[in-house]
Design a protein around this motif. Structure first.
Motif, PDB file in Angstrom:
ATOM      1  N   PRO A  17       0.834  -1.209   0.000  1.00 21.41           N
ATOM      2  CA  PRO A  17       0.000   0.000   0.000  1.00 21.41           C
ATOM      3  C   PRO A  17       0.869   1.259   0.000  1.00 21.41           C
ATOM      4  N   PHE A  26      -2.283   0.114  -4.202  1.00 21.93           N
ATOM      5  CA  PHE A  26      -1.854  -1.164  -3.637  1.00 21.93           C
ATOM      6  C   PHE A  26      -1.823  -2.202  -4.751  1.00 21.93           C
ATOM      7  N   VAL A 249      -3.642  -3.680   4.401  1.00 22.25           N
ATOM      8  CA  VAL A 249      -4.039  -4.693   3.421  1.00 22.25           C
ATOM      9  C   VAL A 249      -3.880  -6.053   4.097  1.00 22.25           C
ATOM     10  N   VAL A 266      -8.972  -4.343   1.877  1.00 19.87           N
ATOM     11  CA  VAL A 266      -8.326  -3.086   2.231  1.00 19.87           C
ATOM     12  C   VAL A 266      -9.118  -2.486   3.378  1.00 19.87           C
TER      13      VAL A 266
END
Length: 279
Positions: A17, A26, A249, A266
Motif C-alpha cells: 500500500p 496497492f 491490506v 483493504v
C-alpha cells in the motif's frame, strides 16, 4: 479497540500500500494488478504486471516504479500507460520483493534468498541500490527474510523488516546511496514484521501476517499501539488528508494455496500521529 473501516473486499493477496496524490495505491498479487483507491470508494486498475511479488514506489516526478520479480526487472509506468525498463536486476539474483525510494531519489530493492513456497533450503537475502543510470549494486546482505522497507523523513536511515529475524534492522544512508552502520532498530518478539511505514514521531508501524495485527513500535522495541484484525496483515501505510489514516491490506493466509482467492481486503483505522518519510 480501534474501529476498522472496510474499503474493498473479495481481493487476493494484497500488498504494497502506498498513499500518493490523494489516493491509496496497492497491489493485488493474485490478480497481478496495481489498483488505485479513492477516498470516495471508487477504484481502478492502474496497470497489470504478471509478477509475484509485485511491489511499487513513487519517484519524485510522479512516475510509478514497479518491481517485476518474475522478469527480474525494475519497471516505470509512463504517462501514456506504457511500461519501460528502469533497471535489470538479473545479474544480482532472483526473488525480488519490496522497494522504497527516498527523498533524494535513491532506489532500494530487497531480495529473498530462497524460494520458500518451493521448499528450497534457507538462504538469507540482501538489499540492492539502483542509481540514476540504472546500475544496480548490493549494499547490504545477510538479512534472513527482507520484507517491508521505509526511509526516515531526513533521508538518513533505511529500516528493513526482517520477517525471519523477528526484528527491524536499520542502516545509515551514505551520500552515494550506500548503507553503513547496520544495527537492530527493534526486536519484535514473536512477531514477523512484513510491510512497514514510519510516522512523524519516528515510530514504525509494521504488519504481521501470522499474528493478524499491525503494531506501532518505538526504536528499542517499546510497543505503543496494536490494531487487531481478523486475518493476516501483510502491509500498512499512513495516508489520508491529514496523514492519520492507517491503511491495512489483509487476507487469510493458508499454505499451500497461500491466500484463498477473495479473502483479501483493504481496511483502515484512524490514528493520532501522521505519517512521515517514505514510502
Amino acid at each position: 479497540m480501534p474501529e476498522l473501516h472496510t474499503w474493498l473486499t473479495d481481493l487476493g493477496l494484497v500488498e504494497s500500500p502506498r498513499w500518493y496524490d490523494g489516493r491509496l495505491y496497492f497491489s493485488d498479487w493474485t490478480a497481478h494488478e496495481v489498483i488505485a483507491l479513492g477516498l470516495d470508494g471508487t477504484h481502478e486498475v492502474v496497470t497489470r504486471v504478471d509478477s509475484l511479488p509485485l511491489c511499487t514506489a513513487w519517484q519524485a516526478d510522479g512516475r510509478l516504479v514497479i518491481v517485476d520479480s518474475e522478469q527480474g526487472l525494475l519497471l516505470r509506468l509512463e504517462p501514456d500507460g506504457s511500461l519501460v525498463t528502469l533497471a535489470d536486476l538479473n545479474g544480482l539474483g532472483s526473488g525480488w520483493n519490496d522497494i522504497v525510494i527516498d527523498g533524494r531519489g535513491n532506489i532500494y530493492v530487497n531480495r529473498i534468498g530462497f524460494d520458500m513456497l518451493a521448499g528450497a533450503a534457507f538462504d538469507p537475502g540482501y538489499v540492492v541500490h539502483i542509481g540514476p543510470d540504472g546500475s544496480a549494486r548490493q549494499v547490504a546482505d545477510d538479512i534472513a527474510f527482507p520484507n517491508g522497507m521505509a526511509v526516515t523523513p531526513d533521508n538518513s536511515t533505511l529500516i528493513v523488516a526482517d520477517s525471519y529475524g523477528n526484528r527491524l534492522t536499520a542502516f545509515d544512508i551514505e551520500a552515494d546511496g550506500g548503507l553503513s552502520n547496520r544495527r537492530t532498530w527493534a526486536e519484535t518478539g514473536e512477531d514477523h514484521p512484513d510491510g512497514i511505514c514510519i510516522d512523524a514521531e519516528g515510530a514504525v508501524w509494521y504488519a504481521d501476517v501470522g499474528n493478524k495485527r499491525c503494531v506501532r513500535i518505538r526504536e528499542g522495541g517499546e510497543v505503543l499501539q496494536t490494531v487487531e484484525v481478523d486475518r493476516g496483515c501483510f502491509a500498512c501505510a499512513l495516508g489520508g488528508p491529514d496523514g492519520r489514516t492507517l491503511f491495512i491490506v489483509a487476507a487469510e493466509w493458508r499454505l499451500p494455496e497461500m491466500v484463498p482467492p477473495g479473502t483479501g481486503r483493504v481496511l483502515s483505522t484512524q490514528v493520532t500521529v501522521p505519517g512521515a518519510g517514505w514510502p
